[in-house]
Design an enzyme around this catalytic site. Sequence first.
Site, PDB file in Angstrom:
ATOM      1  N   ARG A 163      79.927  -5.906 -13.692  1.00  0.00           N
ATOM      2  CA  ARG A 163      81.001  -5.594 -14.468  1.00  0.00           C
ATOM      3  C   ARG A 163      81.732  -4.488 -14.104  1.00  0.00           C
ATOM      4  O   ARG A 163      80.991  -3.559 -13.903  1.00  0.00           O
ATOM      5  CB  ARG A 163      80.780  -6.007 -16.126  1.00  0.00           C
ATOM      6  N   ASP A 222      83.573  -7.039  -6.441  1.00  0.00           N
ATOM      7  CA  ASP A 222      84.146  -8.355  -6.896  1.00  0.00           C
ATOM      8  C   ASP A 222      84.728  -8.086  -8.133  1.00  0.00           C
ATOM      9  O   ASP A 222      85.427  -8.921  -9.029  1.00  0.00           O
ATOM     10  CB  ASP A 222      82.807  -9.132  -6.995  1.00  0.00           C
ATOM     11  N   GLU A 246      90.087  -5.136 -15.351  1.00  0.00           N
ATOM     12  CA  GLU A 246      90.628  -6.468 -15.073  1.00  0.00           C
ATOM     13  C   GLU A 246      91.602  -6.793 -16.132  1.00  0.00           C
ATOM     14  O   GLU A 246      91.231  -6.683 -17.355  1.00  0.00           O
ATOM     15  CB  GLU A 246      89.374  -7.315 -14.983  1.00  0.00           C
ATOM     16  N   HIS A 253      86.864 -11.229  -9.020  1.00  0.00           N
ATOM     17  CA  HIS A 253      85.682 -11.716  -9.998  1.00  0.00           C
ATOM     18  C   HIS A 253      85.410 -13.046  -9.561  1.00  0.00           C
ATOM     19  O   HIS A 253      85.457 -14.005 -10.771  1.00  0.00           O
ATOM     20  CB  HIS A 253      86.200 -11.340 -11.369  1.00  0.00           C
ATOM     21  N   GLY A 306      80.597 -15.475  -9.042  1.00  0.00           N
ATOM     22  CA  GLY A 306      79.720 -16.432  -9.768  1.00  0.00           C
ATOM     23  C   GLY A 306      80.481 -17.909  -9.761  1.00  0.00           C
ATOM     24  O   GLY A 306      80.118 -18.823 -10.700  1.00  0.00           O
TER      25      GLY A 306
HETATM   26  N1  LIG Z   1      80.644 -11.230 -10.894  1.00  0.00           N
HETATM   27  C1  LIG Z   1      80.467 -12.404 -11.453  1.00  0.00           C
HETATM   28  O1  LIG Z   1      81.036 -13.410 -11.110  1.00  0.00           O
HETATM   29  C2  LIG Z   1      79.204 -12.319 -12.186  1.00  0.00           C
HETATM   30  C3  LIG Z   1      78.627 -13.746 -12.462  1.00  0.00           C
HETATM   31  C4  LIG Z   1      77.561 -13.512 -13.111  1.00  0.00           C
HETATM   32  C5  LIG Z   1      77.277 -12.464 -13.882  1.00  0.00           C
HETATM   33  N2  LIG Z   1      77.861 -11.293 -13.976  1.00  0.00           N
HETATM   34  C6  LIG Z   1      77.434  -9.957 -14.743  1.00  0.00           C
HETATM   35  O2  LIG Z   1      76.230  -9.700 -14.083  1.00  0.00           O
HETATM   36  C7  LIG Z   1      75.439  -9.252 -15.428  1.00  0.00           C
HETATM   37  C8  LIG Z   1      73.990  -9.524 -15.205  1.00  0.00           C
HETATM   38  O3  LIG Z   1      73.971 -10.887 -15.227  1.00  0.00           O
HETATM   39  P1  LIG Z   1      72.300 -11.464 -15.415  1.00  0.00           P
HETATM   40  O4  LIG Z   1      72.246 -12.912 -15.426  1.00  0.00           O
HETATM   41  O5  LIG Z   1      71.274 -10.769 -14.310  1.00  0.00           O
HETATM   42  O6  LIG Z   1      71.841 -10.798 -16.701  1.00  0.00           O
HETATM   43  P2  LIG Z   1      70.465 -10.707 -17.352  1.00  0.00           P
HETATM   44  O7  LIG Z   1      70.635 -10.308 -18.756  1.00  0.00           O
HETATM   45  O8  LIG Z   1      69.544 -11.526 -17.043  1.00  0.00           O
HETATM   46  O9  LIG Z   1      69.988  -9.295 -16.585  1.00  0.00           O
HETATM   47  C9  LIG Z   1      70.795  -8.104 -16.821  1.00  0.00           C
HETATM   48  C10 LIG Z   1      69.394  -7.083 -16.310  1.00  0.00           C
HETATM   49  O10 LIG Z   1      70.073  -5.742 -16.273  1.00  0.00           O
HETATM   50  C11 LIG Z   1      69.227  -4.766 -16.903  1.00  0.00           C
HETATM   51  N3  LIG Z   1      70.036  -3.896 -17.506  1.00  0.00           N
HETATM   52  C12 LIG Z   1      70.395  -3.724 -18.551  1.00  0.00           C
HETATM   53  N4  LIG Z   1      71.124  -2.267 -18.708  1.00  0.00           N
HETATM   54  C13 LIG Z   1      70.837  -1.658 -17.642  1.00  0.00           C
HETATM   55  C14 LIG Z   1      70.949  -0.587 -17.038  1.00  0.00           C
HETATM   56  N5  LIG Z   1      71.883   0.481 -17.985  1.00  0.00           N
HETATM   57  N6  LIG Z   1      70.664  -0.041 -15.992  1.00  0.00           N
HETATM   58  C15 LIG Z   1      70.012  -0.895 -15.013  1.00  0.00           C
HETATM   59  N7  LIG Z   1      69.643  -2.214 -15.535  1.00  0.00           N
HETATM   60  C16 LIG Z   1      70.087  -2.572 -16.749  1.00  0.00           C
HETATM   61  C17 LIG Z   1      68.497  -5.769 -17.954  1.00  0.00           C
HETATM   62  O11 LIG Z   1      67.153  -5.059 -18.367  1.00  0.00           O
HETATM   63  C18 LIG Z   1      68.376  -6.889 -17.409  1.00  0.00           C
HETATM   64  O12 LIG Z   1      67.145  -7.226 -16.711  1.00  0.00           O
HETATM   65  C19 LIG Z   1      76.112 -10.155 -16.532  1.00  0.00           C
HETATM   66  O13 LIG Z   1      75.843  -9.740 -17.673  1.00  0.00           O
HETATM   67  C20 LIG Z   1      77.489 -10.571 -16.226  1.00  0.00           C
HETATM   68  O14 LIG Z   1      78.202  -9.444 -16.863  1.00  0.00           O
HETATM   69  C21 LIG Z   1      78.908 -11.246 -13.071  1.00  0.00           C
HETATM   70  O1  LIG Z   2      79.677 -13.725 -16.653  1.00  0.00           O
HETATM   71  C1  LIG Z   2      79.845 -14.459 -15.774  1.00  0.00           C
HETATM   72  O2  LIG Z   2      79.015 -15.775 -15.869  1.00  0.00           O
HETATM   73  C2  LIG Z   2      80.733 -14.285 -14.765  1.00  0.00           C
HETATM   74  O3  LIG Z   2      81.428 -13.269 -14.682  1.00  0.00           O
HETATM   75  C3  LIG Z   2      81.694 -15.453 -14.957  1.00  0.00           C
HETATM   76  O4  LIG Z   2      82.033 -15.825 -13.493  1.00  0.00           O
HETATM   77  C4  LIG Z   2      83.056 -14.727 -15.223  1.00  0.00           C
HETATM   78  O5  LIG Z   2      83.987 -15.852 -15.273  1.00  0.00           O
HETATM   79  P1  LIG Z   2      85.123 -16.188 -16.083  1.00  0.00           P
HETATM   80  O6  LIG Z   2      84.701 -16.472 -17.442  1.00  0.00           O
HETATM   81  O7  LIG Z   2      85.873 -14.692 -16.151  1.00  0.00           O
HETATM   82  O8  LIG Z   2      86.146 -17.018 -15.920  1.00  0.00           O
END
Ligand SMILES: NC(=O)c1ccc[n+]([C@@H]2O[C@H](COP(=O)([O-])OP(=O)(O)OC[C@H]3O[C@@H](n4cnc5c(N)ncnc54)[C@H](O)[C@@H]3O)[C@@H](O)[C@H]2O)c1
Ligand SMILES: O=C(O)[C@H](O)[C@H](O)COP(=O)(O)O
Length: 375
Positions: A202, A226, A231, A248, A251
């Site tokens: 994020r 990304d 945003e 963004h 994913g």
């Molecule tokens: N850019 C994108 O399109 C996209 C896509 C998917 C997810 N995301 C983001 O990525 C994040 C992570 O996804 P995920 O499926 O791995 O989540 P998840 O909950 O499975 O894993 C997140 C990990 O981060 C760790 N964490 C929490 N706080 C932390 C900190 N301060 N320092 C280090 N580690 C910490 C947690 O312990 C956990 O293991 C989501 O919450 C989402 O915001 C972005």
């Molecule tokens: O958290 C997620 O799964 C990703 O950041 C996801 O791709 C966000 O996409 P949006 O909901 O903004 O379309």
Amino acid sequence: MKIVADENIPLAEAFFESAGEVVRLPGRNLNADDVHDADALLVRSVTRVDEALLAGSKVKFVGTCTIGMDHLDQAYLNKAGITFDNAPGCNANSVVEYVYAALCRLGVDWRNRSVGIIGCGNVGGALYRALKSQGVECRCYDPLLSRDQNPDLAALEEVLQCDIVSMHTPLTTEGSHPSRHMMGYEQLNKLRDGAVLLNCGRGAVIDNQALSRLLDERDDLQVVLDVWEWEPEISVSLLHQVQLASPHIAGYSYDGKLKGTSMIYQAFCRHFGLNEQTTLTDVLPATENNRLTLPVGDVWQVICKLIEQVYDIHADDRALRDMVAASAEPVGVGFDRLRKQYPVRREFNNYIVPASGNPAIDGPLQALGFTLESR
Ligand SMILES: NC(=O)c1ccc[n+]([C@@H]2O[C@H](COP(=O)([O-])OP(=O)(O)OC[C@H]3O[C@@H](n4cnc5c(N)ncnc54)[C@H](O)[C@@H]3O)[C@@H](O)[C@H]2O)c1
Ligand SMILES: O=C(O)[C@H](O)[C@H](O)COP(=O)(O)O
């Protein structure tokens, strides 16, 4: 039953229409009137789901077809007795493929670099396992995991000394390890000379002003963003400072998005005691032009040529920069438009590559997820 759904949830009708009327609305502008008489609300990350939206409504179930949940006021939902769910891991693979594509585009061969992963859950963990299977040296910072869960855990300072640092934490402001601005100027400046920094978690996990200041002072770093603080109103000056930029969409594989819809459909059926009428395999289309030829070159060239064929990350970067340069629309509007109009991108496993017979090539391609076909 009335189901209000963000207009950008793919195939919501295919899954939910058997349960009720599906009303599509733009997620960013949803207001209390829109959801007042809804039984269920299906959102993506751009809808703030809180008391202001839901107080006095009939909504009993909220599903976000995303991994991230920072847009849900969970304390309020719990207090109000509203069931909510997200789609853990739905697009984790898509993000891992984005990381590979970014590194190929920058010409950075991850196989002979050290990789630091910050946040090692579904996404970071998938990246970690994929890299380890290729023999890559990894260090992970995740204070909520134990060494039993991840033997390569290390202090943040050590992780910041890796050649590549990839960020995958949720955005949190509370708890023992809040992630908001965990990468401030001081932490960012610990990155080693020539490091590559990627943020696919994020935006606000990195203090974007601090990053911009650092990039004014250091020209050795390569940054891939990304996700952005504020945003869709991203910092245009920061955009010009980073090597690769995208709106963004890490994913946004079609597979990942549909998996998100199907996981929320399952949670919805559990909540309302319904039998599932549609499954992911019912709706996932075949991949067009999915037979690839084996490119010529050394292993690294073969990997990057194949990745570029299935996911051209440079096109995402160009589209964002062109939108900003054209000044035809406010940046926030253009950012959301690029996301809404994002082309279908399929994950690597949908593509069939003829096996070369050389384990030095076939092994890495398999590790990346391509489907190999024996001669
Ligand atoms: N850019 C994108 O399109 C996209 C896509 C998917 C997810 N995301 C983001 O990525 C994040 C992570 O996804 P995920 O499926 O791995 O989540 P998840 O909950 O499975 O894993 C997140 C990990 O981060 C760790 N964490 C929490 N706080 C932390 C900190 N301060 N320092 C280090 N580690 C910490 C947690 O312990 C956990 O293991 C989501 O919450 C989402 O915001 C972005
Ligand atoms: O958290 C997620 O799964 C990703 O950041 C996801 O791709 C966000 O996409 P949006 O909901 O903004 O379309």
